[in-house]
Design a protein around this motif. Sequence first.
Motif, mmCIF file in Angstrom:
data_model
loop_
_atom_site.group_PDB
_atom_site.id
_atom_site.type_symbol
_atom_site.label_atom_id
_atom_site.label_comp_id
_atom_site.label_asym_id
_atom_site.label_seq_id
_atom_site.Cartn_x
_atom_site.Cartn_y
_atom_site.Cartn_z
ATOM 1 N N ARG A 83 0.829 -1.198 0.000
ATOM 2 C CA ARG A 83 0.000 0.000 0.000
ATOM 3 C C ARG A 83 0.868 1.254 0.000
ATOM 4 N NH1 ARG A 83 -4.148 2.327 -2.080
ATOM 5 N NH2 ARG A 83 -5.291 3.751 -0.702
ATOM 6 N N ARG A 84 1.952 1.196 0.746
ATOM 7 C CA ARG A 84 2.877 2.326 0.808
ATOM 8 C C ARG A 84 3.486 2.596 -0.562
ATOM 9 N NH1 ARG A 84 8.256 3.522 2.314
ATOM 10 N NH2 ARG A 84 8.429 5.151 3.904
ATOM 11 N N ALA A 134 -3.022 14.268 -1.558
ATOM 12 C CA ALA A 134 -4.047 13.297 -1.165
ATOM 13 C C ALA A 134 -5.270 13.415 -2.068
ATOM 14 C CB ALA A 134 -4.429 13.517 0.291
ATOM 15 N N MET A 166 -7.742 10.235 -1.933
ATOM 16 C CA MET A 166 -7.782 9.683 -0.583
ATOM 17 C C MET A 166 -7.656 10.822 0.420
ATOM 18 S SD MET A 166 -3.975 7.956 -0.103
ATOM 19 C CE MET A 166 -4.313 6.694 -1.318
ATOM 20 N N GLU A 167 -7.840 10.513 1.667
ATOM 21 C CA GLU A 167 -7.708 11.505 2.724
ATOM 22 C C GLU A 167 -6.241 11.657 3.132
ATOM 23 O OE1 GLU A 167 -10.097 13.417 3.948
ATOM 24 O OE2 GLU A 167 -11.580 12.487 2.615
ATOM 25 N N GLN A 194 -5.124 12.043 5.994
ATOM 26 C CA GLN A 194 -4.874 11.240 7.191
ATOM 27 C C GLN A 194 -4.502 9.803 6.838
ATOM 28 O OE1 GLN A 194 -4.737 12.858 10.046
ATOM 29 N NE2 GLN A 194 -3.950 11.006 11.034
ATOM 30 N N HIS A 195 -5.024 9.326 5.718
ATOM 31 C CA HIS A 195 -4.694 7.964 5.296
ATOM 32 C C HIS A 195 -3.229 7.886 4.884
ATOM 33 C CE1 HIS A 195 -5.534 3.903 3.927
ATOM 34 N NE2 HIS A 195 -4.878 4.182 2.805
ATOM 35 N N TYR A 204 -0.960 7.612 7.758
ATOM 36 C CA TYR A 204 -0.919 6.290 8.384
ATOM 37 C C TYR A 204 0.345 5.545 7.947
ATOM 38 C CZ TYR A 204 -2.389 1.586 9.769
ATOM 39 O OH TYR A 204 -2.461 0.334 10.344
ATOM 40 N N TYR A 205 0.837 5.889 6.732
ATOM 41 C CA TYR A 205 2.004 5.208 6.173
ATOM 42 C C TYR A 205 3.267 6.062 6.174
ATOM 43 C CZ TYR A 205 -1.371 1.781 4.544
ATOM 44 O OH TYR A 205 -2.358 0.826 4.503
#
Length: 207
Positions: free
Chosen positions: A22-23, A48, A53-54, A56-57, A60-61
Motif C-alpha cells: 500500500r505504501r 491526497a 484519498m484523505e 490522514q490515510h 498512516y504510512y
Amino acid sequence: MTTTSSDTAPARAAASAKGAARREKILRGVIAIIGRDGYHQQSLRELAKALEMEAQHILYYFASREDLLRSVMELWDKDSLANADPAALAGPSLDLYVAAVRRSSAAPGMSYLYLSFAADAVVPTHPGHHFIRARQARVRRDLAEAIRAEQAAGTIAPEIDPLRAARQLSALSNGLQLQALLDPDGADCDPAAEVAAAVARLRGAVP
C-alpha cells in the motif's frame, strides 16, 4: 516510555507485506502525479486529493509530507537502478550516472522536486537534511569510485583527482537541471548530453 523511529505508526503500518504494498502504491501514485502535473510544492492535502484519498490515510504510512517526498525520491532512485543496463550494475559507473541524469531530465517534475527539497534541506533542522546530505555523499562517493575504476583500467588519466572530479560532475548535473527547469523551451540545454560530454573529457575523448 520513549519511542524510537521504528515504533512510530507509519513504520508499523509499513512492516507488513500488505502495508508495504500500500505504501509503494501511494509513492508510485505521487510519482505519476508529479510526472503528469509537475511539482509545484503541493501540500499533503493537495497530493491526497489527487490520489483520491484523505491526507490522514497517507499519514498512516508516512510520518509527514517531507517523509512522503523523501520516500518518493528514494523509490525514484531505486527505479533508476532497476531500469539500468545489467552490465552497468557491476559497480558504480559513469555511464550509469549519465543515464540517471537523462531519466531525471526527462521528468522535469522530479528534477524540481529534488532541487527544491535539497534547497530547503540546507537548514539543519529540516526533516530531510540528513537524507539529502547522505544522498549527495553517496553520489560523490560512487562517482569517485567509478573514476578510480576507470583509472585502473587506463581509460581515465591517473593524475585526475577522483573526489574533485566527482564533485564537479555532481555540481554540473544539478546546475544544468536547474537551467533546464528555468528555460524549458531552450534547445541549448541538455543536461544528460552535457554530463556525457564532461565524462568524455575525463576519458580524454574530447579535447
